[in-house]
Design an enzyme around this catalytic site. Structure first.
Site, PDB file in Angstrom:
ATOM      1  N   GLU A 245       0.820  -1.215   0.000  1.00 19.98           N
ATOM      2  CA  GLU A 245       0.000   0.000   0.000  1.00 19.98           C
ATOM      3  C   GLU A 245       0.857   1.270   0.000  1.00 19.98           C
ATOM      4  OE1 GLU A 245      -2.773  -0.292   3.238  1.00 19.98           O
ATOM      5  OE2 GLU A 245      -3.774  -2.046   2.404  1.00 19.98           O
TER       6      GLU A 245
ATOM      7  N   GLU B 126      -4.919  -8.673   1.000  1.00 20.24           N
ATOM      8  CA  GLU B 126      -5.604  -8.319   2.251  1.00 20.24           C
ATOM      9  C   GLU B 126      -7.086  -8.272   1.950  1.00 20.24           C
ATOM     10  OE1 GLU B 126      -4.398  -4.885   4.549  1.00 20.24           O
ATOM     11  OE2 GLU B 126      -2.277  -5.304   4.182  1.00 20.24           O
TER      12      GLU B 126
END
Length: 934
Positions: free
Chosen positions: A533, A626
């Site tokens: 991220e 995720e």
């Protein structure tokens, strides 16, 4: 053939019995118990490595360090690695998917030690012209703490691994030095570790190295007053060469400084030297650090062809003509050779120049290979290669490499294939802390985490978001888990003011290459991840260029495994998405803040993107790296209950900021996440997705969304103490469809809700269920399409007995019963094992239950408990899984949380004998349990 755990030998057929017990539908708990008992004997042995030869020694340096930490309110010494930007404003309770921001750069205006530290990483910089030259001088040489004659007897004595912050106290309230994001524990500050090591006169002429598996952070090493080197990244494993500073035949004084800044992480990083430290002694001509690579070139039932590459370092004053031979053995589960060699690489010659290295490679064949594969479908067989370096008939080095032979294929339509068999990725994300033990690595505790995940049906771990302890990968190899090995949570853009972005420009190559060289022979590692991220998702071609650089480094070190980055923002048409081999999506597959109860929420908003990525990159496999980030507190049920299958936590829906708890009905998530039910439906509707990794397997310290005055997360399927939340059974019902199981929720103690609607939900691997209340049927219901629980949302509470009978294909499958209990009457203790090794690291995890007269756990009990111990043992920590509790983990008094509490006990090193644990609570019958230290 035998399988050896440390300190115990287990025949192969016993291992197969354990696996049968663990995965047989009706006997899974017996299997878990047997395997946990085996691991109690397999606890991390804190001793000199027994695989010694006259040519190489590897000695554990964990015992008897002296430790001093400056009071954070005072000014520490001036021996800093580098200056850091001033923090003008910091907020640690923002959304986890907030956009990273530009780095704040600052020029050094005071003396820094970075120029002396940078050369430590030179072996991991490919371009020799970019390697660093050590400046003249010896910073810190006149500082008392590095001197051999400094009196450190008033300092605390500690053993490693050591996390100075875990005992607390917790910071409470607002405006604290460390907030909820980093766990409210005192991780910040500067500390010193000192240890005198004996170097015999016979070691003159040897190379002597210090290997540090992990120190948080900005570690710098002095020996005998001389600055040797160091490494800033707290998750890296690294080596410094002590040889130039060693005094043979004398005590040599080590001093290690660590500097752990606040506002440096989004979760609890731990503090100090929190992994193992080793002293390695070799001859000047030896196998280099992490110097072997085993590559499987081809596999058939008849044979496997392997390539073995070996780096030979020559630190002597003359060129050496070295002979290198390698023998391969079957390994037991401890990675030690068994029997006779099954293959041998013929002797290879290498003329290695003085003060240089050379690489030799050769091919060998393993007949009828026993393959490494994930449990339960396959068996994780391993081998060990023993490489011998000789010159003029004298053995100079022997080096062992444990590896596995397996074939891994990544199919863009069907997912991951291991040895020709499709394996659905049923993974979890795991941060590195071990709950009440903090970041200090303990193999026994890590094995406990993995085995509970295995019982649930988990088969894969994503190391979020940093290189793990080496012993954790040994465990995943032994236990047959698949692994994504990840290195960075940030690149040049920052997520917190003092995170890795400060050192990324100068250290990313060294850190990435070091991780891959250390971990590349682990068969459990199937994918490298070089970012999570990262803010560079937002910066177009510039961010893609950084990604390409990291990708290139990864492929140079290991061209055989795919490399990826986890993306929560980048879309299919953005430049960065074209870089990785695998498309790894965080939450984007299910959609982020998209539709239903999530519509209109502030932040990243994304429709479900699995199809769009699949269409854009038809040749690349897709993973959900995720997903979910569902939230709950074990045993806390809040009303009303959401009628849909997924909703964000709010005070009016699934949460209570007053008590800082989230409902255990398992329907609620962070704003950018989804419930497990929603994730399952998305996966089933997109069968080309290879599987995914839940955020998270266990609760972890820090990042306590949505209540940042708490200490730990709510996202785990298992709570911080290791107690199963209801969600555990939801995942088990989905991941283990052949396991007959049914699980009822909530508990049935609701004296204030008589006559009120109290929904009852059932998690089952069956397809139909009938609910009974006090013997009366409340009807049979079937799961609908893309439904993963069976709900009776109109049940009116009356005390008594709830019973569910589950069916599959029309036949009775499983049942569960929940009863209204009496009031708290007594305590019950149970230990995961009662025979402890006295090696200083073996642990017993003792569960305390508050029960009624009939032995039923009282599900809302919060009685204050106190613990005592007699005999040669110590209470290491206590916990109860309550994320809002700010009671020190070192306390021997703690409230039960919804009927349960955890006690962690260790036998004292080298002190066998009986250990008695007592538990008391005012107004209740106490309990005791006996352990034995051996």
């Amino acid at each position: 053939m035998e399988y050896n755990f440390p300190l115990i030998s287990i025949p192969k057929f016993h291992i197969m019995i354990v696996l049968f017990e663990l995965f047989h539908p009706k006997r899974r708990f017996n299997g878990l118990l047997v395997l946990l008992l085996a691991f109690s004997q397999a606890a991390a042995a804190q001793h000199t490595d027994t695989r010694q030869t006259p040519a190489r020694e590897r000695i554990l340096l964990n015992e008897g360090w002296k430790f001093y930490r400056y009071d954070p309110a005072t000014t520490a010494d001036s021996l800093i690695y580098d200056v850091r930007p001033e923090i003008k404003e910091s907020k640690d309770d923002g959304p986890a998917d907030a956009r990273p921001t530009e780095a704040a750069r600052i020029a050094a205006t005071r003396s820094i030690l970075k120029p002396w530290i940078m050369p430590t990483g030179n072996n991991f910089i490919k371009d020799h012209a970019k390697r660093y030259k050590r400046p003249e001088g010896n910073p810190g040489d006149n500082f008392a703490f590095v001197q051999s004659n400094f009196n450190d007897q008033t300092w605390e004595t500690v053993d490693l691994p050591h996390d100075w912050a875990i005992k607390g106290p917790f910071y409470k309230g607002e405006g604290t030095p460390v907030g909820g994001g980093m766990g409210r524990l005192p991780v910040q500050g500067v500390a010193w570790y000192r240890k005198a090591i004996d170097i015999p006169a016979a070691d003159a002429g040897k190379n002597i190295f210090l290997d540090v598996d992990g120190a948080m952070s900005y570690a710098m090493v002095w020996l005998n007053g001389k600055l040797v080197g160091g490494w800033p990244y707290g998750y890296a494993s690294w080596r410094v060469d002590l040889t130039p500073y060693i005094i043979p035949g004398a005590k040599n004084q080590l001093a290690i400084r660590v500097d752990n800044p606040a506002n440096s992480a989004r979760w609890y990083p731990g503090a100090g030297i929190y992994r193992n430290v080793w002293l390695v002694k070799t001859n000047p001509v030896h196998v280099g650090q992490w110097g072997t690579t085993v590559i499987t070139r081809s596999i058939s039932p008849a044979a496997a062809t392997l390539e073995l590459k070996t780096i030979i370092d020559n630190n002597s004053g003359t060129a050496v003509n070295a002979a290198i031979t390698t023998q391969v053995y079957l390994a037991n589960t401890d990675g030690r050779k068994t029997g006779q060699p099954i293959a041998q690489l013929p002797a290879q010659q290498a003329m290695v120049p003085s003060s240089a290295s050379d690489t030799v490679s050769g091919m060998l064949t393993i007949p009828h290979p026993e393959l490494w594969g994930p449990l339960p479908q396959q068996v994780p067989h391993r081998y060990v290669a023993i490489t011998t370096v000789s010159a003029k008939g004298k053995v100079l080095d022997k080096y062992e490499t444990v590896f596995g032979i397996r074939d891994v294929r990544f199919d863009p339509e069907k997912g991951v294939f291991i040895n020709g068999e499709r394996i659905n990725i049923q993974g979890v994300n795991q941060h590195h802390d071990l709950g009440a033990l903090g970041a200090a690595f303990n193999e026994r505790a890590a094995a406990r985490q993995l085995m509970l995940l295995r019982e649930m049906g988990c088969n894969a771990i994503r190391m979020s978001h940093n290189p793990p302890a080496p012993e954790l990968l040994n465990l995943t190899d032994k236990l047959g888990f698949l692994v994504i090995d990840e290195v960075f949570d940030s690149w040049e853009l920052k997520k917190t003011p003092h995170d890795f972005h400060l050192i990324f420009p100068e250290w990313h190559e060294q850190d990435l290459r070091a991780m891959i060289r250390r971990d590349r022979n682990h068969p459990s590692v199937i994918i490298w991840s070089f970012g999570n991220e990262v803010g560079e998702q937002y910066t177009g071609e510039k961010g893609a260029a950084t990604a390409k650089e990291l990708y290139t480094i990864t492929k140079e070190e290991d061209p055989g495994r795919p490399a990826t980055i986890a993306m929560n923002y980048a879309k299919p048409d953005m430049p960065i998405t074209a870089v990785p081999d695998i498309i790894s999506l965080n939450y984007q597959g299910e959609g982020i803040r998209n539709g239903g109860a999530y519509a209109g929420l502030k932040g990243i908003s994304t429709p479900p993107l699995f199809p769009a990525f699949h269409n854009k990159f038809p040749g690349k496999m897709i993973l959900s790296t995720e997903n979910a980030s569902a939230l709950s507190s074990r045993g806390e049920y809040l009303f009303p209950v959401f009628s849909g299958n997924s909703a964000p936590v709010r005070d009016t829906m699934g949460g209570s900021s007053k008590i800082q708890q989230v409902s255990a009905y398992e329907l609620y998530s962070v704003d950018f996440g989804s419930s497990a039910d929603k994730v399952f439906a998305t996966m089933d509707q997109h069968p080309f997705v290879a599987g995914g990794f839940v955020w998270t397997g266990w609760d972890y310290l820090g990042e306590p969304t949505p209540y940042y005055s708490a200490r730990s997360s709510y996202s785990g399927i298992i709570d911080l103490a290791g107690f199963k939340k209801d969600r555990f059974y939801l995942y088990q019902s989905y991941w283990r469809p052949d396991l007959p199981m049914a699980h009822l929720l909530p508990h049935w103690n609701w004296p204030g809700r008589i006559g009120q609607v109290t929904p009852v939900h059932v998690f089952t691997s069956g397809d139909e269920a009938e609910l009974f209340l006090n013997g009366k049927s409340l009807g049979k219901k079937k799961k609908g399409l893309h439904e993963y629980r069976i709900r009776w949302d109109d049940v009116k509470y009356t005390p008594g007995e709830l019973k569910v009978v589950a069916y599959k294909n029309g036949k009775q499958w499983a049942e569960d019963i929940v009863k209204t209990t009496g009031t708290a009457f007594q305590l019950k203790l149970s230990a995961d094992h009662t025979s402890l090794q006295t090696n200083g690291s073996d642990l017993a995890f003792i569960t305390v239950r508050v029960t009624d007269k009939n032995g039923l756990m009282v599900p809302q009990a919060k009685n204050l408990l106190s613990f005592s111990i007699e005999g040669p043992g110590e209470i290491v920590a206590t916990d109860n899984g309550d994320a809002s509790s700010l009671v020190s983990f070192a306390s021997t008094e703690r409230e039960a949380f919804n009927g349960l509490c955890l006690l962690i006990v260790r036998a004292k090193r080298g002190m066998p004998g009986a250990i008695k644990i007592k538990a008391k609570s005012v107004g209740l019958q106490g309990a005791e349990i006996l352990l034995t230290g051996k």
